[in-house]
Every structure is written in C-alpha cells, then in structure tokens.
Design a protein around this motif. Structure first.
Motif, PDB file in Angstrom:
ATOM      1  N   ARG A  11      -1.389  24.931   8.982  1.00  0.00           N
ATOM      2  CA  ARG A  11      -1.695  24.545   7.591  1.00  0.00           C
ATOM      3  C   ARG A  11      -0.462  24.679   6.724  1.00  0.00           C
ATOM      4  N   ARG A  12       0.382  23.667   6.779  1.00  0.00           N
ATOM      5  CA  ARG A  12       1.627  23.714   6.001  1.00  0.00           C
ATOM      6  C   ARG A  12       1.317  23.661   4.515  1.00  0.00           C
ATOM      7  N   PHE A  13       2.139  24.295   3.697  1.00  0.00           N
ATOM      8  CA  PHE A  13       1.977  24.218   2.245  1.00  0.00           C
ATOM      9  C   PHE A  13       3.362  24.279   1.619  1.00  0.00           C
TER      10      PHE A  13
ATOM     11  N   PHE B 289       6.533  31.948   0.879  1.00  0.00           N
ATOM     12  CA  PHE B 289       7.196  30.925   1.693  1.00  0.00           C
ATOM     13  C   PHE B 289       6.319  30.544   2.887  1.00  0.00           C
ATOM     14  N   CYS B 290       6.357  29.250   3.193  1.00  0.00           N
ATOM     15  CA  CYS B 290       5.618  28.717   4.343  1.00  0.00           C
ATOM     16  C   CYS B 290       6.531  28.705   5.579  1.00  0.00           C
ATOM     17  N   VAL B 291       6.091  29.373   6.633  1.00  0.00           N
ATOM     18  CA  VAL B 291       6.810  29.369   7.914  1.00  0.00           C
ATOM     19  C   VAL B 291       5.896  28.706   8.948  1.00  0.00           C
ATOM     20  N   VAL B 292       6.401  27.655   9.586  1.00  0.00           N
ATOM     21  CA  VAL B 292       5.552  26.913  10.520  1.00  0.00           C
ATOM     22  C   VAL B 292       5.723  27.491  11.933  1.00  0.00           C
TER      23      VAL B 292
ATOM     24  N   VAL C  58      23.041  28.618  13.531  1.00  0.00           N
ATOM     25  CA  VAL C  58      22.697  27.266  13.062  1.00  0.00           C
ATOM     26  C   VAL C  58      21.204  27.064  13.292  1.00  0.00           C
ATOM     27  N   GLU C  59      20.523  26.535  12.270  1.00  0.00           N
ATOM     28  CA  GLU C  59      19.112  26.196  12.401  1.00  0.00           C
ATOM     29  C   GLU C  59      18.942  24.700  12.143  1.00  0.00           C
ATOM     30  N   LEU C  60      18.115  24.058  12.941  1.00  0.00           N
ATOM     31  CA  LEU C  60      17.792  22.640  12.736  1.00  0.00           C
ATOM     32  C   LEU C  60      16.324  22.563  12.349  1.00  0.00           C
ATOM     33  N   GLY C  61      16.039  21.985  11.172  1.00  0.00           N
ATOM     34  CA  GLY C  61      14.648  21.860  10.713  1.00  0.00           C
ATOM     35  C   GLY C  61      14.298  22.909   9.678  1.00  0.00           C
ATOM     36  N   ILE C  62      14.491  22.559   8.389  1.00  0.00           N
ATOM     37  CA  ILE C  62      14.251  23.529   7.309  1.00  0.00           C
ATOM     38  C   ILE C  62      12.809  23.448   6.807  1.00  0.00           C
ATOM     39  N   LEU C  63      12.274  22.240   6.756  1.00  0.00           N
ATOM     40  CA  LEU C  63      10.950  21.938   6.197  1.00  0.00           C
ATOM     41  C   LEU C  63      10.771  22.599   4.825  1.00  0.00           C
ATOM     42  N   GLN C  64       9.968  23.662   4.719  1.00  0.00           N
ATOM     43  CA  GLN C  64       9.709  24.326   3.435  1.00  0.00           C
ATOM     44  C   GLN C  64      10.620  25.540   3.215  1.00  0.00           C
TER      45      GLN C  64
ATOM     46  N   GLY D  82      10.930  28.282   4.805  1.00  0.00           N
ATOM     47  CA  GLY D  82      10.428  29.603   5.186  1.00  0.00           C
ATOM     48  C   GLY D  82      11.192  30.219   6.344  1.00  0.00           C
ATOM     49  N   SER D  83      11.444  29.412   7.393  1.00  0.00           N
ATOM     50  CA  SER D  83      12.133  29.989   8.555  1.00  0.00           C
ATOM     51  C   SER D  83      13.584  30.321   8.209  1.00  0.00           C
ATOM     52  N   THR D  84      14.201  29.516   7.351  1.00  0.00           N
ATOM     53  CA  THR D  84      15.600  29.762   6.965  1.00  0.00           C
ATOM     54  C   THR D  84      15.693  31.068   6.169  1.00  0.00           C
TER      55      THR D  84
ATOM     56  N   GLU E 204      18.647  19.590   7.768  1.00  0.00           N
ATOM     57  CA  GLU E 204      17.313  19.013   7.572  1.00  0.00           C
ATOM     58  C   GLU E 204      17.456  17.520   7.274  1.00  0.00           C
ATOM     59  N   LEU E 205      16.604  16.717   7.907  1.00  0.00           N
ATOM     60  CA  LEU E 205      16.649  15.266   7.709  1.00  0.00           C
ATOM     61  C   LEU E 205      16.247  14.860   6.286  1.00  0.00           C
ATOM     62  N   SER E 206      15.236  15.516   5.751  1.00  0.00           N
ATOM     63  CA  SER E 206      14.777  15.148   4.405  1.00  0.00           C
ATOM     64  C   SER E 206      15.873  15.475   3.379  1.00  0.00           C
TER      65      SER E 206
ATOM     66  N   ALA F  20      13.569  20.952  14.932  1.00  0.00           N
ATOM     67  CA  ALA F  20      13.645  19.757  14.081  1.00  0.00           C
ATOM     68  C   ALA F  20      12.770  18.628  14.623  1.00  0.00           C
ATOM     69  N   SER F  21      13.386  17.598  15.225  1.00  0.00           N
ATOM     70  CA  SER F  21      12.614  16.383  15.560  1.00  0.00           C
ATOM     71  C   SER F  21      11.659  16.575  16.735  1.00  0.00           C
ATOM     72  N   HIS F  22      12.030  17.414  17.688  1.00  0.00           N
ATOM     73  CA  HIS F  22      11.277  17.585  18.943  1.00  0.00           C
ATOM     74  C   HIS F  22      11.222  16.282  19.746  1.00  0.00           C
TER      75      HIS F  22
END
Ligand SMILES: C[S@@+](CC[C@H](N)C(=O)[O-])C[C@H]1O[C@@H](n2cnc3c(N)ncnc32)[C@H](O)[C@@H]1O
Length: 258
Positions: free
Chosen positions: A27-29, A36-39, A61-67, A69-71, A87-89, A143-145
């Motif tokens: 349930r992403r938010f 913070f949202c961590v997926v 290095v982290e790939l995929g920031i989304l919201q 939370g993980s960063t 992050e792509l976005s 990130a993309s998977h």
C-alpha cells in the motif's frame, strides 16, 4: 550499530533518529515530513539492518527512490560518507530534501531524479563526480526490475565495487509470485540472476559468491581487475557460451509456453 538507532513502534513502523517510517510493500502512499513510505516488508528491512551492521558501507548507490523512504532509512541506518540515489521520475521528493537538511545530510545524500538506470553515460558522469576513484561498498537495485536496464546498470556499477562489496537485486522473483501475472510479456528478472550465476566460474565475472532468497539476490564482488586489456564489463558476454545458450534456451522456452 544500525539496529541500535531503530525502534520498532509497531510491526510495520520504525522510528530512526526521530524520523518515522511505515513499511508498506503493498500500500504505497506519498511520504510526508511525519511519515516516510518504504516499499519493503518488515523482515526485509530487518535483513538490511543486519547487512548494514556487518558491512558498514561508506559509499552507497541506490537505484529506485520512489517516495524517498528507503533512501532516508538507509542514510540514517548506515551513516555513509556518500549515498547517491537514482530515480527515473523527474519529480523531487520534497519530504526527503527536508529530512536530509534537518539531519545535516544534504552533502552526503545525493538524489538524482530523471535518470534511467539504463543510461550508462549519465550514471558514469554522476559517479565520477560524486565518488571519483573511490570504490563503492554497496549497491541496491530496487528500480525497474526489468532485465535489460538491470544488466545495463550492473555493468556500470558492479566493477566499481570494492572486493567484498555487495550488489543487491531486490524482488528478482516477481515473475514467480502473483505479481508476475500483471506483467505478461515482461521477461522475468530471473534471467539476470541466471546470467550472474553463469559468470561465477569466470575470472572476468568478478563474482565471489551469490546468495539468493525470496526477497533478494546478493552478489559479492571478488578481487580482480575488470579487464586488463581495457574492455568494458558486460555480464551477458562474460557468462560464456554455455551460460548464454542456457539463457537463450530459457527465453525461447518461456516464449513458447506463453
Ligand atoms: C519499487 S520502487 C522503489 C522503492 C523504494 N526503493 C523503497 O524501498 O521504498 C521502484 C522505483 O524505481 C523507479 N524506476 C523504474 N524504472 C526505472 C529505471 N529504468 N531507472 C531508474 N528508476 C526506475 C520507479 O519510478 C520507482 O520509483
């Protein structure tokens, strides 16, 4: 100790140095200053804490920031010298910016938005600027998977790890759980794990070992140079004829069965 700074306030919420995180794999938010949202599921976050305690990664290095939370969580748990996240976005996560400022981490954590993990040239430019010649300790790809972008960033980042450094591919198993049904026509990320596995016996593969469980594949960098002759690192090329044949066979078989 990473875990020492973290307090579980419920089964799925964590408080780390005054910042709250909800672990919400389903349930992403939108993250806010308060939460913070961590997926990621709680057991995976607990594994991250153990890994950070063992490895003490300074350059990440982290790939995929989304919201974000993980960063934010990784920055607080690992207390790194430098963490660069792609992050792509193109949309900045403002609560992350404010959290980094509040913790005095704006020079330490560098979120890079609008960057495709398959864009090797841009990634190299950022890595050279932020890390210079210093080797990485840890890369997390969440990130993309998708197989090709995953390979592209692995080819850029894996050789930059120090011997003993870890490259983590999250959610490699998406094709084999219910989520896989939502991505018919997408090649399972399992292909990439097979490719990495097939490089294990190759000296130029630079892989010391691989540990796989349901959540992640953890690929440890061996000692050794990328290619004394100066060739670029390419996981697909290195996995040798039989490894490539196996991957082609699996791809063809999967296509035939669809
Ligand atoms: C699973 S989410 C990341 C979750 C986050 N790491 C966490 O644990 O909270 C995946 C993210 O990767 C980003 N992404 C997807 N494809 C990408 C690509 N080719 N390059 C960079 N980022 C990508 C998506 O926009 C999304 O924000």
């Amino acid at each position: 100790m990473a875990g020492a700074d973290a307090v579980w306030t419920s089964e799925s919420e964590l408080l780390v140095r005054g910042t709250s995180f909800r672990l919400a794999p389903q349930r992403r938010f939108a993250s806010s200053d308060e939460l913070f949202c961590v997926v990621k599921p709680p057991d995976l976050v607990a594994r991250y804490m153990d890994m950070v305690d063992e490895l003490s990664p300074a350059r990440i290095v982290e790939l995929g920031i989304l919201q974000g939370g993980s960063t934010a969580l990784l920055a607080l748990l690992a207390d790194p010298e430098k963490l660069v996240a792609f992050e792509l976005s193109p949309t900045r996560i403002e609560p992350l910016d404010r959290m980094l400022a509040a913790h005095g981490l704006t020079d330490v954590v560098v979120p890079c938005y609008g960057v495709d993990q398959a864009d090797a040239a841009t990634m190299r430019t950022v890595l050279d600027r932020e890390f210079g010649d210093a080797p990485l300790d840890l890369v997390i790809d969440d990130a993309s998977h998708e197989v090709e972008p995953t390979e592209a960033s692995f080819n850029v980042l894996f050789p930059r790890l120090r011997p003993g450094g870890l490259y983590i591919i999250e959610d490699w198993a998406w094709a084999h759980v219910a989520f896989g049904a939502h991505r018919p026509g997408h090649e399972p990320l399992t292909t990439f794990v097979f490719e990495a596995l097939a490089t294990l016996p190759q000296p130029r593969g630079l892989v010391e070992d691989i540990h796989v469980d349901r959540h992640w594949a953890v690929i440890r960098r061996a000692a050794g140079e990328v290619d004394p002759a100066g060739g670029a690192y390419d996981v697909r090329r290195i996995c040798h004829d039989r490894g490539r044949d196996l991957v082609v066979y699996l791809r063809d078989r999967a296509g035939a069965e669809r």
